[in-house]
Structures are given as C-alpha cells and as structure tokens.
Design an enzyme around this catalytic site. Sequence first.
Site, PDB file in Angstrom:
ATOM      1  N   THR A   1      16.671  28.505 -28.089  1.00 40.10           N
ATOM      2  CA  THR A   1      16.831  27.208 -28.663  1.00 40.10           C
ATOM      3  C   THR A   1      15.478  26.596 -28.585  1.00 40.10           C
ATOM      4  O   THR A   1      15.217  25.501 -29.229  1.00 40.10           O
ATOM      5  CB  THR A   1      17.638  26.335 -27.381  1.00 40.10           C
ATOM      6  OG1 THR A   1      16.966  26.353 -26.193  1.00 40.10           O
ATOM      7  CG2 THR A   1      19.004  26.951 -27.232  1.00 40.10           C
TER       8      THR A   1
ATOM      9  N   ASP B   1      19.948  15.544 -27.014  1.00 41.85           N
ATOM     10  CA  ASP B   1      20.718  16.867 -28.008  1.00 41.85           C
ATOM     11  C   ASP B   1      22.025  16.926 -27.878  1.00 41.85           C
ATOM     12  O   ASP B   1      22.502  17.424 -28.924  1.00 41.85           O
ATOM     13  CB  ASP B   1      19.683  17.877 -27.434  1.00 41.85           C
ATOM     14  CG  ASP B   1      20.033  18.226 -26.149  1.00 41.85           C
ATOM     15  OD1 ASP B   1      20.094  17.526 -25.268  1.00 41.85           O
ATOM     16  OD2 ASP B   1      20.186  19.592 -25.962  1.00 41.85           O
TER      17      ASP B   1
ATOM     18  N   GLN C   1      16.399  21.535 -30.437  1.00 39.59           N
ATOM     19  CA  GLN C   1      17.874  21.113 -30.391  1.00 39.59           C
ATOM     20  C   GLN C   1      18.678  21.707 -29.713  1.00 39.59           C
ATOM     21  O   GLN C   1      19.309  22.858 -30.388  1.00 39.59           O
ATOM     22  CB  GLN C   1      18.324  21.069 -32.034  1.00 39.59           C
ATOM     23  CG  GLN C   1      17.336  20.082 -32.907  1.00 39.59           C
ATOM     24  CD  GLN C   1      17.615  18.515 -32.310  1.00 39.59           C
ATOM     25  OE1 GLN C   1      18.857  18.273 -32.178  1.00 39.59           O
ATOM     26  NE2 GLN C   1      16.436  17.943 -31.860  1.00 39.59           N
ATOM     27  N   HIS C   2      18.611  22.306 -28.499  1.00 43.48           N
ATOM     28  CA  HIS C   2      19.190  22.960 -27.606  1.00 43.48           C
ATOM     29  C   HIS C   2      20.794  22.951 -27.826  1.00 43.48           C
ATOM     30  O   HIS C   2      21.273  24.203 -28.294  1.00 43.48           O
ATOM     31  CB  HIS C   2      19.018  22.620 -26.016  1.00 43.48           C
ATOM     32  CG  HIS C   2      17.679  22.632 -25.596  1.00 43.48           C
ATOM     33  ND1 HIS C   2      16.732  23.826 -25.670  1.00 43.48           N
ATOM     34  CD2 HIS C   2      16.802  21.616 -25.336  1.00 43.48           C
ATOM     35  CE1 HIS C   2      15.628  23.194 -24.975  1.00 43.48           C
ATOM     36  NE2 HIS C   2      15.615  21.983 -24.899  1.00 43.48           N
ATOM     37  N   ASP C   3      21.363  21.969 -27.853  1.00 46.06           N
ATOM     38  CA  ASP C   3      22.823  21.948 -27.814  1.00 46.06           C
ATOM     39  C   ASP C   3      23.352  22.272 -29.208  1.00 46.06           C
ATOM     40  O   ASP C   3      24.476  22.896 -29.451  1.00 46.06           O
ATOM     41  CB  ASP C   3      23.408  20.403 -27.337  1.00 46.06           C
ATOM     42  CG  ASP C   3      23.131  20.641 -25.850  1.00 46.06           C
ATOM     43  OD1 ASP C   3      23.018  19.468 -25.115  1.00 46.06           O
ATOM     44  OD2 ASP C   3      22.796  21.505 -25.011  1.00 46.06           O
TER      45      ASP C   3
END
Length: 313
Positions: free
Chosen positions: A193, A14, A238-240
């Site tokens: 997130t 990610d 899609q944390h980042d």
Amino acid sequence: MATPVIIDCDPGIDDAIAILLALASPELDVLAITTVAGNVPLANTTANGLRVLDLARRADVPLAAGATRPLVHVPAGDSSETHGETGLDGSGLPDPSRGPVAEHAIDLIARLALAQPGEIMLAAVGPLTNVALLAALRPEAFAALRGVMVMGGAASGGNMSPYAEFNVWFDPEAAERVLQSGQNVTLVGLDVTRQAILNATDIDALALLPQLGPAVAGMLRFYMRKHVHWYGEEIVYQHDSLAIAQLIDPAILSSRHCHVLVDTGLGPARGATLVDRLGVYGGTPNARWAETVDVERFRSLLLQRLAALAASL
Ligand code: RIB
Ligand code: CA
C-alpha cells in the site's frame, strides 16, 4: 456478474476514497457498509461512512455500526492526528442525512452472508474487531463468506511502531482471531500500500471533478500534510483503496499463501505481523500475503473510476 461486497471500515480519509472506488465500480455490488472504531471513535467513523454514502448519492446502501472498542486492550491512541478529529477533515461534508440502521454490524453481515452463501466478499479496511466478533459469535455466517480482503499488516516496517501497521496494532487479538479462522483471508499490507500513491498533481485533477471534486481534494490535501511531515513527499498512500482495487482487478496484486502470526503481547512489538514467506517456521499457511503491486494499473483504475462516478452524479 458483479461480486457482492460488504465494506467494514473506519472512515478515515483513505477509507472514504475506497468506498467511493467500490461504489464507482460495476465489478462490485456494494451490499452494505459497516463501521468500527479505529482511526477515530465509532460515532465518527459511522457518521463519516454515512457522509460518504450521501456524497455518492447512495441512500440505497445500508450502514450498520459495529464495535466501539477493540476485543481486549484499548490502545493508547488512534489516527485522529492523521485523519483529523472528525476523521474526514478537509472534506467539508455536511452532517449525514440519515443514521445507521438499527441492526448491529455483525448481525447485518451475518444475515447477508447466510442469504448468499459462498458469494459475498468482506472487505475489511479498519481494525478487525467486527470481523473477529463475527467469527466468534456467528461462525456459520463467517464461514458463508466467500472470503475476507484485509487492508492490514506489515512485513517490512510499520506505521504505528517500527513493526506494527495501524489496523492490526489497534486490535491485534482480533487480527490473530481472524487469521486462526480458516477463512479465505488476503492481507494487503503496507509493503504494497505504500506504493499505492496519489500525488499533488493527481489531487489537483481530482479537485476539478463535478460533485466529488471539492470533498475528495479537500480531504486528500488534509491527509497529504501528514505525509509531507512524516515522509517529506507530497504524496498520499491509498491503503484501503488498494484492497478494494484487488477485488475489482485481481491482476493488480500478486500474493503468496503463507503463515502469518500476530504479536498479541504487550511489548514493543505488539501488533507486529510475522509473515513467514519462506515457510521456515512450519506454520500452516493461513493467509495470502500481497507481495507485488502494479502501481500504474492501480492508479489509472482509481483515477478513472472516481472520474466516472463524478460524471454519473
Ligand atoms: O495502516 C493503514 C490503515 O490504518 C488504513 O486502513 C487507514 O485507514 C488506517 O485505518
Ligand atoms: Ca481504514
């Protein structure tokens, strides 16, 4: 006027998508990438960051390596099970064409921050070891940053324990040091997130993109298999990228200024983030905590920007 940014990361699948999103967005001017140990060891996160810069044909963006381990305690594990032993399993990317610059990540961030005081946003999407070391070793440079956008924390359930989110869990002392710094810190935690998802249909569409398609779809499909295992759904968080997207379009997230404390003990809640949203504990607010996300606004931004980047290569 594009916002100058430095991305400190631990690629990590990610992280890789987040870097591509930043490079694809004219609202941001990516000055540098710095790497830290986290998802996988530093040697891998560093090589992976360089692989992603090669994929995006951005030899102009320097990458500097940072901390090889957390500040105090070395955790019992990492996220190689999720991202693969390389950290970018499924990408099929070749070895990087170059190495990192000789400068340490902290020195590179400090040099750039002092050259453009009050202008640079530091996006921290891995463990906060480099950021804490910068605050400790180069406080004048850390204070010269415009702010720190962190992917980290969890107020309603972690992913490395019932309480702790990985980036904070991996180096809780570093996270607490950053929160004590007085800098303009925003925390984009799992609470938002986990809503920032791509699905199998999205990935099938991304697979068709020129240049980027095979690598992006390949790593996301690898990443998805763990999500199916854990959550039973064909999705990928899609944390980042959500943290990066907030720098591009501040309307995506809403946040609340409040006090956040990290459990730096060695007990079962180590790495937990105690988010005092209602101010009941009386601590001075030290971060903006992301509370709501416009999911469709995020998804369309990410998908549109990846397509635009692919078309430009
Ligand atoms: O908890 C999610 C975070 O941990 C993300 O930054 C991911 O890359 C992993 O590092
Ligand atoms: Ca990461």
